[in-house]
Design an enzyme around this catalytic site. Sequence first.
Site, PDB file in Angstrom:
ATOM      1  N   ASP A   1       0.806  -1.233   0.000  1.00  0.00           N
ATOM      2  CA  ASP A   1       0.000   0.000   0.000  1.00  0.00           C
ATOM      3  C   ASP A   1       0.841   1.286   0.000  1.00  0.00           C
ATOM      4  O   ASP A   1       1.467   1.637   1.011  1.00  0.00           O
ATOM      5  CB  ASP A   1      -0.909   0.051   1.231  1.00  0.00           C
ATOM      6  CG  ASP A   1      -1.775  -1.197   1.388  1.00  0.00           C
ATOM      7  OD1 ASP A   1      -1.253  -2.309   1.178  1.00  0.00           O
ATOM      8  OD2 ASP A   1      -2.959  -1.048   1.737  1.00  0.00           O
TER       9      ASP A   1
ATOM     10  N   GLU B   1      -4.136   1.842  -3.036  1.00  0.00           N
ATOM     11  CA  GLU B   1      -5.423   2.310  -2.488  1.00  0.00           C
ATOM     12  C   GLU B   1      -5.270   3.520  -1.575  1.00  0.00           C
ATOM     13  O   GLU B   1      -6.245   4.196  -1.292  1.00  0.00           O
ATOM     14  CB  GLU B   1      -6.128   1.172  -1.731  1.00  0.00           C
ATOM     15  CG  GLU B   1      -5.460   0.833  -0.416  1.00  0.00           C
ATOM     16  CD  GLU B   1      -6.438   0.420   0.667  1.00  0.00           C
ATOM     17  OE1 GLU B   1      -7.628   0.304   0.400  1.00  0.00           O
ATOM     18  OE2 GLU B   1      -5.978   0.226   1.799  1.00  0.00           O
ATOM     19  N   ASN B   2      -4.051   3.789  -1.100  1.00  0.00           N
ATOM     20  CA  ASN B   2      -3.827   4.944  -0.218  1.00  0.00           C
ATOM     21  C   ASN B   2      -2.949   6.009  -0.869  1.00  0.00           C
ATOM     22  O   ASN B   2      -2.399   6.877  -0.182  1.00  0.00           O
ATOM     23  CB  ASN B   2      -3.151   4.502   1.088  1.00  0.00           C
ATOM     24  CG  ASN B   2      -3.880   3.392   1.804  1.00  0.00           C
ATOM     25  OD1 ASN B   2      -3.444   2.251   1.786  1.00  0.00           O
ATOM     26  ND2 ASN B   2      -4.985   3.717   2.417  1.00  0.00           N
TER      27      ASN B   2
ATOM     28  N   HIS C   1     -10.612   1.279  -0.190  1.00  0.00           N
ATOM     29  CA  HIS C   1     -10.714   2.704  -0.537  1.00  0.00           C
ATOM     30  C   HIS C   1     -10.797   2.928  -2.041  1.00  0.00           C
ATOM     31  O   HIS C   1     -10.514   4.021  -2.525  1.00  0.00           O
ATOM     32  CB  HIS C   1      -9.513   3.464   0.023  1.00  0.00           C
ATOM     33  CG  HIS C   1      -9.412   3.424   1.514  1.00  0.00           C
ATOM     34  ND1 HIS C   1     -10.439   3.828   2.335  1.00  0.00           N
ATOM     35  CD2 HIS C   1      -8.426   3.026   2.345  1.00  0.00           C
ATOM     36  CE1 HIS C   1     -10.072   3.685   3.608  1.00  0.00           C
ATOM     37  NE2 HIS C   1      -8.855   3.178   3.636  1.00  0.00           N
TER      38      HIS C   1
ATOM     39  N   HIS D   1      -6.557  -8.378   0.015  1.00  0.00           N
ATOM     40  CA  HIS D   1      -6.591  -7.143   0.808  1.00  0.00           C
ATOM     41  C   HIS D   1      -7.514  -7.375   2.000  1.00  0.00           C
ATOM     42  O   HIS D   1      -8.745  -7.279   1.882  1.00  0.00           O
ATOM     43  CB  HIS D   1      -7.112  -6.013  -0.088  1.00  0.00           C
ATOM     44  CG  HIS D   1      -6.917  -4.659   0.487  1.00  0.00           C
ATOM     45  ND1 HIS D   1      -5.730  -3.975   0.416  1.00  0.00           N
ATOM     46  CD2 HIS D   1      -7.759  -3.847   1.167  1.00  0.00           C
ATOM     47  CE1 HIS D   1      -5.854  -2.803   0.997  1.00  0.00           C
ATOM     48  NE2 HIS D   1      -7.077  -2.698   1.476  1.00  0.00           N
TER      49      HIS D   1
ATOM     50  N   HIS E   1      -3.299  -4.229   3.145  1.00  0.00           N
ATOM     51  CA  HIS E   1      -4.313  -3.556   3.975  1.00  0.00           C
ATOM     52  C   HIS E   1      -3.866  -3.311   5.411  1.00  0.00           C
ATOM     53  O   HIS E   1      -4.189  -2.274   5.969  1.00  0.00           O
ATOM     54  CB  HIS E   1      -5.649  -4.316   3.991  1.00  0.00           C
ATOM     55  CG  HIS E   1      -6.695  -3.687   4.863  1.00  0.00           C
ATOM     56  ND1 HIS E   1      -7.316  -2.486   4.546  1.00  0.00           N
ATOM     57  CD2 HIS E   1      -7.244  -4.066   6.049  1.00  0.00           C
ATOM     58  CE1 HIS E   1      -8.185  -2.174   5.490  1.00  0.00           C
ATOM     59  NE2 HIS E   1      -8.163  -3.102   6.423  1.00  0.00           N
TER      60      HIS E   1
ATOM     61  N   HIS F   1      -0.831  -2.878   6.483  1.00  0.00           N
ATOM     62  CA  HIS F   1       0.256  -1.882   6.447  1.00  0.00           C
ATOM     63  C   HIS F   1       1.485  -2.238   7.274  1.00  0.00           C
ATOM     64  O   HIS F   1       2.387  -1.423   7.413  1.00  0.00           O
ATOM     65  CB  HIS F   1      -0.253  -0.492   6.889  1.00  0.00           C
ATOM     66  CG  HIS F   1      -1.136   0.176   5.875  1.00  0.00           C
ATOM     67  ND1 HIS F   1      -1.300   1.539   5.812  1.00  0.00           N
ATOM     68  CD2 HIS F   1      -1.904  -0.334   4.881  1.00  0.00           C
ATOM     69  CE1 HIS F   1      -2.132   1.844   4.823  1.00  0.00           C
ATOM     70  NE2 HIS F   1      -2.519   0.719   4.258  1.00  0.00           N
TER      71      HIS F   1
HETATM   72 FE   LIG Z   1      -4.100   0.362   2.773  1.00  0.00          FE
HETATM   73 FE   LIG Z   2      -7.299  -1.114   2.886  1.00  0.00          FE
END
Ligand SMILES: [Fe+2]
Ligand SMILES: [Fe+2]
Length: 283
Positions: free
Chosen positions: A10, A41-42, A70, A154, A179, A181
Amino acid sequence: MSINILCVGDVVGRPGRVLLADHLPELIASHNLELVVCNAENAAGGSGLTPQIFTKLLRYGVDAVTLGDHVYRKREIIEVLETSDRIVRPANLPTPAAGKRWTVVQTKTSGHEASVTCLLGQLFMGSNNSPWEAVEKAFREIPESVRIRIVDMHAEASSEKIAMGWNLNGRASIVFGTHTHVPTADACVLDKGTAFVSDLGMTGPYDGVLGRRKDRVLSALTTGMPAHFEVARGDPRLCGVVVGVDEMTGRAESIERVEIRGRVQTGPAYDTDDGRAQPAGRF
Ligand SMILES: [Fe+2]
Ligand SMILES: [Fe+2]
């Protein structure tokens, strides 16, 4: 012969993007990378992805982008999801959701095909459709000639991610988790040739809470009041795995963790998710 594939965890906000800009080109050269898959996604302000940032990621050397919960946080990405072959939305969203459930991309120089699929977990993740059914459907649809198959699981729970690794053992080349992290120390090649890791770890600032400013997150958690979860800045690290895959059989042969420490961005402005306040616990 085997080829090397990099999977990047991510990418969080500007610090994550700077890490890729600074280090991805040299990683591609030094590891002879034939494919780079990246969870983004981030990437925009800590939540979601914009078309501009998507284009930048491709320019840095990313070949295929996966997303997560996200996915639609920045609505501008919907058109990209509908038109580009280099990005997938989670396959187990409802059928009408914008975006591809799987895609096939070509490796950089050897011209082999690789499929990319992304799934959302169900535990502690809201009410998602079954990732188990979604991946079966995707794997039935992906042409049989595509031997290299990559899956981003994820999910919040490591149990679900590990179970997905075993579920696809011998059928996927790589199953990597995203997800949460935080990089995990369980990278391995399963007995039927699937490379697996529970979580790649984020590509972003570790001097925070999952990439967000720790003072803001602590304020939200200790008071129960919403706070602006701006992206943190300190201790940026690029995290992922390099997997060696036999391009003829799609079997993984090796997996190696990658962690590169980057430079800290300074300046007055933190990267922010439109300044929107977030309730405690939302990343
Ligand atoms: Fe994430
Ligand atoms: Fe996520």
